[in-house]
Design a protein around this motif. Structure first.
Motif, PDB file in Angstrom:
ATOM      1  N   GLN A 157       0.838  -1.198   0.000  1.00  0.00           N
ATOM      2  CA  GLN A 157       0.000   0.000   0.000  1.00  0.00           C
ATOM      3  C   GLN A 157       0.871   1.245   0.000  1.00  0.00           C
ATOM      4  OE1 GLN A 157      -2.369   1.346   3.549  1.00  0.00           O
ATOM      5  NE2 GLN A 157      -4.123   0.973   2.196  1.00  0.00           N
ATOM      6  N   LEU A 158       0.550   2.169  -0.893  1.00  0.00           N
ATOM      7  CA  LEU A 158       1.187   3.479  -0.949  1.00  0.00           C
ATOM      8  C   LEU A 158       0.120   4.524  -0.648  1.00  0.00           C
ATOM      9  CD1 LEU A 158       3.318   3.005  -4.177  1.00  0.00           C
ATOM     10  CD2 LEU A 158       4.251   3.572  -1.937  1.00  0.00           C
ATOM     11  N   VAL A 159       0.336   5.290   0.401  1.00  0.00           N
ATOM     12  CA  VAL A 159      -0.609   6.331   0.793  1.00  0.00           C
ATOM     13  C   VAL A 159       0.090   7.673   0.628  1.00  0.00           C
ATOM     14  CG1 VAL A 159      -2.068   7.245   2.620  1.00  0.00           C
ATOM     15  CG2 VAL A 159      -1.710   4.765   2.419  1.00  0.00           C
ATOM     16  N   GLY A 160      -0.443   8.487  -0.265  1.00  0.00           N
ATOM     17  CA  GLY A 160       0.226   9.741  -0.571  1.00  0.00           C
ATOM     18  C   GLY A 160      -0.647  10.959  -0.386  1.00  0.00           C
ATOM     19  N   SER A 161      -0.082  11.991   0.258  1.00  0.00           N
ATOM     20  CA  SER A 161      -0.690  13.315   0.240  1.00  0.00           C
ATOM     21  C   SER A 161      -0.018  14.080  -0.889  1.00  0.00           C
ATOM     22  CB  SER A 161      -0.483  14.046   1.572  1.00  0.00           C
ATOM     23  OG  SER A 161      -0.803  15.427   1.430  1.00  0.00           O
ATOM     24  N   LEU A 162      -0.747  14.291  -1.967  1.00  0.00           N
ATOM     25  CA  LEU A 162      -0.164  14.989  -3.100  1.00  0.00           C
ATOM     26  C   LEU A 162       0.056  16.466  -2.795  1.00  0.00           C
ATOM     27  CD1 LEU A 162      -2.338  13.204  -5.765  1.00  0.00           C
ATOM     28  CD2 LEU A 162       0.143  13.009  -5.587  1.00  0.00           C
ATOM     29  N   ASN A 163      -0.711  17.021  -1.864  1.00  0.00           N
ATOM     30  CA  ASN A 163      -0.512  18.418  -1.477  1.00  0.00           C
ATOM     31  C   ASN A 163       0.885  18.645  -0.908  1.00  0.00           C
ATOM     32  OD1 ASN A 163      -3.214  18.582  -2.130  1.00  0.00           O
ATOM     33  ND2 ASN A 163      -3.790  19.778  -0.330  1.00  0.00           N
ATOM     34  N   THR A 164       1.319  17.727  -0.047  1.00  0.00           N
ATOM     35  CA  THR A 164       2.619  17.877   0.609  1.00  0.00           C
ATOM     36  C   THR A 164       3.684  16.958   0.023  1.00  0.00           C
ATOM     37  OG1 THR A 164       2.043  16.231   2.297  1.00  0.00           O
ATOM     38  CG2 THR A 164       1.519  18.539   2.779  1.00  0.00           C
ATOM     39  N   ASN A 165       3.310  16.159  -0.987  1.00  0.00           N
ATOM     40  CA  ASN A 165       4.270  15.232  -1.592  1.00  0.00           C
ATOM     41  C   ASN A 165       4.851  14.292  -0.538  1.00  0.00           C
ATOM     42  OD1 ASN A 165       5.975  14.003  -3.458  1.00  0.00           O
ATOM     43  ND2 ASN A 165       7.536  15.599  -3.328  1.00  0.00           N
ATOM     44  N   SER A 166       4.012  13.834   0.365  1.00  0.00           N
ATOM     45  CA  SER A 166       4.430  12.911   1.424  1.00  0.00           C
ATOM     46  C   SER A 166       3.803  11.551   1.160  1.00  0.00           C
ATOM     47  CB  SER A 166       3.992  13.426   2.800  1.00  0.00           C
ATOM     48  OG  SER A 166       4.638  14.648   3.112  1.00  0.00           O
ATOM     49  N   TRP A 167       4.635  10.519   1.076  1.00  0.00           N
ATOM     50  CA  TRP A 167       4.175   9.169   0.774  1.00  0.00           C
ATOM     51  C   TRP A 167       4.629   8.221   1.877  1.00  0.00           C
ATOM     52  CZ3 TRP A 167       1.407   7.825  -3.674  1.00  0.00           C
ATOM     53  CH2 TRP A 167       1.231   8.870  -4.595  1.00  0.00           C
ATOM     54  N   GLU A 168       3.724   7.332   2.263  1.00  0.00           N
ATOM     55  CA  GLU A 168       4.074   6.307   3.237  1.00  0.00           C
ATOM     56  C   GLU A 168       3.855   4.945   2.595  1.00  0.00           C
ATOM     57  OE1 GLU A 168       3.623   5.315   7.997  1.00  0.00           O
ATOM     58  OE2 GLU A 168       2.241   6.725   7.031  1.00  0.00           O
ATOM     59  N   LEU A 169       4.839   4.077   2.754  1.00  0.00           N
ATOM     60  CA  LEU A 169       4.797   2.734   2.179  1.00  0.00           C
ATOM     61  C   LEU A 169       4.482   1.730   3.279  1.00  0.00           C
ATOM     62  CD1 LEU A 169       5.394   0.635  -0.089  1.00  0.00           C
ATOM     63  CD2 LEU A 169       7.789   0.743   0.625  1.00  0.00           C
ATOM     64  N   PHE A 170       3.473   0.891   3.019  1.00  0.00           N
ATOM     65  CA  PHE A 170       3.106  -0.182   3.940  1.00  0.00           C
ATOM     66  C   PHE A 170       3.276  -1.523   3.237  1.00  0.00           C
ATOM     67  CE2 PHE A 170       0.746   3.512   5.330  1.00  0.00           C
ATOM     68  CZ  PHE A 170       0.807   3.464   6.717  1.00  0.00           C
ATOM     69  N   ILE A 171       3.825  -2.494   3.939  1.00  0.00           N
ATOM     70  CA  ILE A 171       3.879  -3.883   3.481  1.00  0.00           C
ATOM     71  C   ILE A 171       3.179  -4.727   4.530  1.00  0.00           C
ATOM     72  CG2 ILE A 171       5.334  -5.836   2.851  1.00  0.00           C
ATOM     73  CD1 ILE A 171       5.581  -3.605   0.859  1.00  0.00           C
TER      74      ILE A 171
END
Length: 666
Positions: A157-171
């Motif tokens: 899973q990739l969860v991204g806030s495009l406003n802040t360009n912040s992405w968190e990767l979950f496995i």
């Protein structure tokens, strides 16, 4: 303002979601090409073409029933599949889910494209066969690492806030960390099995939560504090105006590793809606070994306190700073030319590496077919480099310069076997530069260790047409490239400044063969002398670079100083001649009062030579030219102007030989 914010949040939560893309492949037949289905395509844009694949079935799918996509390759491709997300998203929240399983002993590669035109990367995911996972940004710079269960199904899973360009990767629901891309938009996923890959993909979901622009909204979209442990970095950031009104001022607090916040006050600015504003803090942070956590929080916009959308007021960024090996300097050599339209990529790669890793990375731009080309260096590199731009990181495999960072992070931690100190004598009137490379071995070694000396010049400019740079990044169609996208297809010479330009290499690309005895004991120190004339260059912009080259051809370590820094280190004369050279030169009488008779035997070929007489402090006190014939040679050396004392006489031939002996003046 508060009431407006609450109303906006309610609107976001109860408003319609953007069209969601979901596919479990169960509605397809095994004779269906995936590229011909809704929301799917291929890199070539040809459904059922050479890069399309059929839907597959497996008894071990992520969930029942059994259809999935299977990507395999023996030599790169031919599968090259695109999943269209339904739009090009640059604001809002984006969540990407899919199930992934690698074949036994195989790897997998998946990337995100930032536009609906294939060829512009947002980020890359490398699922390695050993269960490690590497994430790189659109320029292939490492941004995150993780782990997954090799040989089993994993939920990614990739969860991204495009406003802040912040992405968190979950496995498998476990966070692997937060990262950011150099691109601010996402539009497609690309499934491409590179050589040797084998993997399955199932149950894909892409969900976009839209963003409605309020009147006033500022968001930090990038934090750059990357570097090695112990490095001091002034944080660089990018602020986006995601509101409908201009931003005329802003304040933010920046925190590093939970420390005391540092405040940034922009002063008067004028940031239009949808514009990006880049800035740098005046204070620096010191990176620690391991994970560094940074947080930027906007606390005031336009002197009105918080803006109208609090959800993107905070951006967090993590960086895993590695500890470099003591005394290590890694070298990146780039093949380039002003005629090469893709070579701005190499220029930006060297610039970025120098900014991030100053003192641990040295770039060298080897020009071809333009006024800055050095023929010896240019021709010497040809067996090792292919295409333009092309690069060697510590003389490893030929790679694209944009890939330097990943290799650099593996090389900078490798302890060198030797260290080099540069010394020099420089005559500003003639441009004569005598260099001493003093190599100390930090561990005992055997084999053919070699040594080379390079001269580079920074801030090189020119007025002729040959200094104009071809630029295939003009107009932005090939993506962002450090500002070249805003320059014309041929950048005029008047607008170009060239960095790290290779001006000379001695004695050759591969260096002095068997420059050291074998074996070499720990602590042993050797000196080698080189001579250059740099009268045609700006001496204040020159760097002297020493290269210690291992028997396998890789650069073990390097040195880099300005001319003045080398002069301050002093000059040492090379006196560790091979026995055959020591016996080939003789002087008489010795001691002498006014003149020496020189006998030099065993010259293999006719050549020009230069005689230098050094004081024991390393200062040249007498020089004269000499023409050598094959065989034995005699000459006279006047020493009448010298003070009484001991001296070293050196002969350097244009054929590459060096001879030394000592004498005394009465």
């Amino acid at each position: 303002m508060k009431k407006f914010y609450l109303a906006l949040i309610l609107t976001l939560f109860i408003g319609n979601l953007n069209a969601q893309v979901v596919d479990d492949f169960e509605s397809y037949n095994l004779t269906d090409y995936i590229g011909a289905q809704t929301n799917w395509s291929t890199w070539s844009g040809t459904p059922a073409g050479a890069d399309d694949i059929l839907v597959s079935t497996t008894t071990n799918a992520a969930s029942m029933p059994t259809n999935a996509l299977h990507f395999v390759s023996a030599a790169g491709g031919p599968a090259d599949i695109l999943l269209l997300m339904g739009n090009t998203f640059s604001t809002g929240d984006l969540t990407i889910d899919f199930d992934f399983k690698n074949d036994a002993g195989k790897s997998g590669y998946i990337n995100i494209q930032n536009t609906t035109t294939a060829g512009s990367w947002h980020s890359n995911l490398f699922f390695n066969a050993d269960g490690t996972l590497d994430v790189t940004d659109g320029l292939n710079a490492p941004v995150q690492e993780g782990t997954y269960t090799s040989g089993s199904w994993n939920t990614v899973q990739l969860v991204g806030s495009l406003n802040t360009n912040s992405w968190e990767l979950f496995i498998n629901s476990s966070s692997q960390g937060i990262f950011q891309s150099n691109e601010l938009s996402a539009a497609m996923m690309n499934f491409y099995p590179v050589a040797g890959d084998g993997y399955w993909v199932d149950n894909i979901s892409v969900l976009h939560q839209p963003y409605v622009a309020p009147n006033l909204n500022a968001a930090i979209s990038r934090i750059d504090v990357a570097g090695l442990a112990t490095a001091q970095r002034a944080p660089k950031m990018s602020l986006r105006n995601l509101g409908m009104s201009p931003i005329t001022s802003f304040d933010l607090d920046f925190t590093a590793n939970g420390g005391t916040p540092m405040t940034y006050n922009s002063g008067a600015v004028n940031i239009a809606p949808n514009a990006v504003y880049e800035f740098e803090m005046s204070q620096s942070v010191t990176l620690v070994a391991g994970l560094n956590t940074f947080k930027a929080e906007i606390v005031d916009v336009n002197g009105m306190g918080l803006d109208d959308y609090a959800a993107d007021d905070i951006k967090e960024f993590t960086w895993n700073a590695i500890a470099p090996a003591p005394g290590k300097l890694v070298v990146g050599e780039e093949a380039t030319g002003t005629w090469c339209g893709w070579c701005p990529r190499g220029d930006i790669a060297l610039k970025t590496m120098e900014e991030k890793y100053y003192g641990f990375f040295q770039g060298i731009a080897i020009h071809n077919g333009d006024p800055m080309a050095d023929s010896l260096y240019d021709v010497g590199k040809n067996p090792y480099m292919s295409g333009y731009p092309s690069g060697l990181l510590d003389r490893g495999a030929d790679i694209d310069p944009s890939d330097f960072e990943a290799d650099f992070l593996t090389r900078v931690i490798v302890p060198p076997v030797g260290s080099i100190q540069n010394g020099a004598i420089y005559d500003a009137n003639t441009g004569n530069l005598d260099v001493a490379l003093n190599t100390q071995f930090l561990s005992g070694v055997t084999g053919n260790y070699k040594l080379a000396c390079v001269i580079i010049e920074d801030s090189v400019t020119g007025t002729s047409a040959g200094y104009a740079q071809a630029n295939y990044y003009a107009g932005g169609g090939s993506g962002v490239m450090g500002g070249y996208e805003n320059l014309p297809g041929t950048v005029p010479a008047s607008q170009m400044i060239y960095r790290h330009v290779a001006r000379a290499i001695a004695p050759s690309f591969t260096g002095i063969q068997n420059a050291f005895p074998s074996p070499v004991n720990t602590g042993a120190t050797y000196t080698h002398n080189f001579n250059f004339n740099v009268s045609s260059y700006d001496s204040d912009k020159i760097h002297i670079i020493g290269l210690l080259i291992a028997p396998n051809g890789r650069i073990d370590n390097a040195s880099s100083t300005t001319i003045q820094e080398a002069v301050n280190n002093g000059f040492t004369v090379d006196v560790q001649d091979e026995s055959i050279k020591a016996s080939a030169i003789s002087l008489y009488p010795n001691p002498a009062e006014s003149e020496l008779n020189l006998l030099l035997q065993g010259i293999d070929e006719a050549s020009d030579a230069r005689i230098n007489v050094y004081s024991l402090s390393g200062k040249i006190v007498h020089s004269q030219n000499l023409r050598l014939a094959q065989g034995a040679n005699t000459s006279k050396v006047s020493i009448s102007a010298l003070a009484a004392g001991n001296y070293i006489l050196q002969i350097k031939t244009t054929a590459g030989a060096t001879y030394h002996t000592t004498f005394s003046k009465k």
